[in-house]
Motif scaffolding. Structure first.
Motif, PDB file in Angstrom:
ATOM      1  N   VAL A  60       0.840  -1.199   0.000  1.00 18.72           N
ATOM      2  CA  VAL A  60       0.000   0.000   0.000  1.00 18.72           C
ATOM      3  C   VAL A  60       0.875   1.248   0.000  1.00 18.72           C
ATOM      4  N   VAL A  61       0.549   2.162  -0.889  1.00 19.45           N
ATOM      5  CA  VAL A  61       1.194   3.475  -0.941  1.00 19.45           C
ATOM      6  C   VAL A  61       0.104   4.510  -0.697  1.00 19.45           C
ATOM      7  N   ARG A  62       0.366   5.457   0.211  1.00 20.51           N
ATOM      8  CA  ARG A  62      -0.644   6.489   0.491  1.00 20.51           C
ATOM      9  C   ARG A  62      -0.084   7.860   0.119  1.00 20.51           C
ATOM     10  N   ASN A  63      -0.869   8.601  -0.647  1.00 22.28           N
ATOM     11  CA  ASN A  63      -0.492   9.959  -1.016  1.00 22.28           C
ATOM     12  C   ASN A  63      -0.770  10.928   0.128  1.00 22.28           C
ATOM     13  N   ASP A  64       0.085  11.918   0.273  1.00 18.95           N
ATOM     14  CA  ASP A  64      -0.118  12.952   1.291  1.00 18.95           C
ATOM     15  C   ASP A  64      -1.197  13.939   0.887  1.00 18.95           C
ATOM     16  N   ARG A  65      -1.429  14.051  -0.410  1.00 17.10           N
ATOM     17  CA  ARG A  65      -2.470  14.944  -0.931  1.00 17.10           C
ATOM     18  C   ARG A  65      -3.140  14.261  -2.109  1.00 17.10           C
ATOM     19  N   VAL A  66      -4.313  14.759  -2.461  1.00 19.45           N
ATOM     20  CA  VAL A  66      -5.047  14.184  -3.585  1.00 19.45           C
ATOM     21  C   VAL A  66      -4.380  14.602  -4.892  1.00 19.45           C
ATOM     22  N   LEU A  67      -3.971  13.610  -5.681  1.00 21.44           N
ATOM     23  CA  LEU A  67      -3.341  13.868  -6.965  1.00 21.44           C
ATOM     24  C   LEU A  67      -4.387  13.837  -8.080  1.00 21.44           C
ATOM     25  N   PRO A  68      -4.180  14.590  -9.147  1.00 21.05           N
ATOM     26  CA  PRO A  68      -5.076  14.482 -10.313  1.00 21.05           C
ATOM     27  C   PRO A  68      -5.072  13.063 -10.864  1.00 21.05           C
ATOM     28  N   LEU A  69      -6.123  12.729 -11.596  1.00 19.43           N
ATOM     29  CA  LEU A  69      -6.342  11.349 -12.026  1.00 19.43           C
ATOM     30  C   LEU A  69      -5.141  10.756 -12.761  1.00 19.43           C
ATOM     31  N   ALA A  70      -4.689  11.405 -13.813  1.00 22.81           N
ATOM     32  CA  ALA A  70      -3.590  10.843 -14.600  1.00 22.81           C
ATOM     33  C   ALA A  70      -2.325  10.712 -13.771  1.00 22.81           C
ATOM     34  N   GLU A  71      -2.029  11.712 -12.952  1.00 20.77           N
ATOM     35  CA  GLU A  71      -0.831  11.664 -12.118  1.00 20.77           C
ATOM     36  C   GLU A  71      -0.899  10.503 -11.133  1.00 20.77           C
ATOM     37  N   ASN A  72      -2.074  10.283 -10.568  1.00 16.71           N
ATOM     38  CA  ASN A  72      -2.226   9.196  -9.597  1.00 16.71           C
ATOM     39  C   ASN A  72      -2.125   7.829 -10.273  1.00 16.71           C
ATOM     40  N   TRP A  73      -2.717   7.692 -11.449  1.00 21.07           N
ATOM     41  CA  TRP A  73      -2.624   6.419 -12.175  1.00 21.07           C
ATOM     42  C   TRP A  73      -1.185   6.140 -12.580  1.00 21.07           C
ATOM     43  N   ASN A  74      -0.480   7.173 -13.004  1.00 22.69           N
ATOM     44  CA  ASN A  74       0.935   6.988 -13.350  1.00 22.69           C
ATOM     45  C   ASN A  74       1.760   6.616 -12.121  1.00 22.69           C
ATOM     46  N   LYS A  75       1.425   7.200 -10.991  1.00 22.61           N
ATOM     47  CA  LYS A  75       2.144   6.864  -9.763  1.00 22.61           C
ATOM     48  C   LYS A  75       1.894   5.405  -9.385  1.00 22.61           C
ATOM     49  N   ALA A  76       0.674   4.932  -9.588  1.00 22.64           N
ATOM     50  CA  ALA A  76       0.347   3.539  -9.275  1.00 22.64           C
ATOM     51  C   ALA A  76       1.189   2.591 -10.118  1.00 22.64           C
ATOM     52  N   VAL A  77       1.306   2.874 -11.406  1.00 16.12           N
ATOM     53  CA  VAL A  77       2.124   2.019 -12.270  1.00 16.12           C
ATOM     54  C   VAL A  77       3.600   2.128 -11.883  1.00 16.12           C
ATOM     55  N   ALA A  78       4.050   3.347 -11.577  1.00 18.75           N
ATOM     56  CA  ALA A  78       5.458   3.557 -11.214  1.00 18.75           C
ATOM     57  C   ALA A  78       5.846   2.793  -9.950  1.00 18.75           C
ATOM     58  N   ALA A  79       4.877   2.508  -9.087  1.00 18.61           N
ATOM     59  CA  ALA A  79       5.166   1.804  -7.836  1.00 18.61           C
ATOM     60  C   ALA A  79       5.324   0.299  -8.026  1.00 18.61           C
ATOM     61  N   THR A  80       5.048  -0.199  -9.229  1.00 18.05           N
ATOM     62  CA  THR A  80       5.132  -1.636  -9.473  1.00 18.05           C
ATOM     63  C   THR A  80       6.558  -2.054  -9.833  1.00 18.05           C
ATOM     64  N   ARG A  81       6.829  -3.361  -9.711  1.00 20.21           N
ATOM     65  CA  ARG A  81       8.163  -3.901 -10.009  1.00 20.21           C
ATOM     66  C   ARG A  81       8.164  -4.891 -11.158  1.00 20.21           C
TER      67      ARG A  81
END
Length: 292
Positions: A60-81
């Motif tokens: 689980v990764v938690r954002n400190d603030r609400v990110l815009p949709l595309a930025e958050n989806w990109n962050k989700a993919v970036a967190a994968t290995r």
């Protein structure tokens, strides 16, 4: 050890259906995967529900603030290995054999950049509204150029939503991920850019369930989505490397209003069914894939 597949779930105010989504992922017959959830600074019970899932595959990764949709989806993919990635919205469901069948396609053929399956549309109670939607004329292997032409002729999104797709992380990074210019056709825009990297494969099985909720109904009735869809289609048709014919453009322009009306009719049917008062099924008990 690095897993073969990553399933990432961007979650925002997802308390109603998140548990069911996670259970459908964790119930996969294919076991070499990781599950990454990005909590986009939710203020409901999302964090509490995630704490209840004590599973070695889950991170689980938690954002400190609400990110815009595309930025958050990109962050989700970036967190994968993993080298292969699937993004699942926090109210959708996967068939138990979804990863197994889609992994076999991409792992077996490096020339394929994107695999999608048909999907089932479900309502807020997880009851099917329409089964085996999408990919008409697109099952099996297809050259990317032919797929883009079919998209233009379709007038909508024949490939479907993120839950029904699996792609390569390297290709995702190479094309720049989700584009914040788009709100509604953000997934289709990514699929087309991924197809610059290889061919397409469509699976005839319905391996994902897309939920029509109150928020998605409102979005479906907006004019903005239709305008964005037509704008994106125009960009595809104008790109010289896709070699889209004038006839394809004309057919797509003629079909687009009908595609929009059919989608709106499905969403309005979901609204008419309503939502069971006080339901707290979390999208699991009535899953269209239960027992499969």
């Amino acid at each position: 050890m690095r897993p073969e597949v990553a399933v990432c779930v961007p979650a925002y105010q997802a308390e109603l259906y998140l548990a069911g989504t996670l259970r459908s992922v964790l119930a996969q017959s294919f076991r070499d995967f990781e599950l990454v959830v990005v909590d986009n600074a939710s203020t409901d019970r999302t964090a509490e529900i995630l704490r209840e899932f004590d599973h070695p595959r889950l991170r689980v990764v938690r954002n400190d603030r609400v990110l815009p949709l595309a930025e958050n989806w990109n962050k989700a993919v970036a967190a994968t290995r993993a080298p292969l990635v699937k993004l699942v919205c926090a109210d959708d469901l996967l068939h138990p054999r979804c990863l197994e069948k889609q992994y076999a396609v991409l792992a077996g053929d490096p020339g394929i950049a994107l695999v999608c399956s048909r999907r089932t549309m479900i309502n807020e109670e997880s009851r099917p509204l329409s089964r085996n939607r999408g990919l008409r004329g697109l099952t099996g292997r297809h050259a990317s150029q032919d797929v883009v032409r079919k998209i233009v002729r379709h007038g909508g999104n024949p490939l479907g939503e993120p839950g029904g797709a699996l792609f390569r992380r390297a290709d995702f990074d190479a094309v720049g991920g989700f584009d914040s210019r788009w709100r509604f056709p953000m997934d289709l825009d990514l699929w087309v850019r991924l197809l610059q990297r290889g061919d397409f494969y469509g699976l005839a099985d319905s391996l994902a369930a897309f939920r029509i909720s109150r928020g998605s109904i409102s979005a479906a009735l907006e004019d903005t989505g239709f305008v964005e869809q037509r704008s994106l289609t125009g960009e595809m048709a104008a790109a010289p490397h896709w070699r889209v014919r004038r006839r394809d453009r004309l057919v797509g322009a003629a079909k687009a209003p009908g595609a929009r009306l059919r989608r709106q009719a499905l969403f309005l049917a979901a609204r008419a069914q309503g939502r069971r008062a006080g339901a707290e099924t979390n999208g699991c008990e009535n899953s269209p894939y239960r027992g499969m």
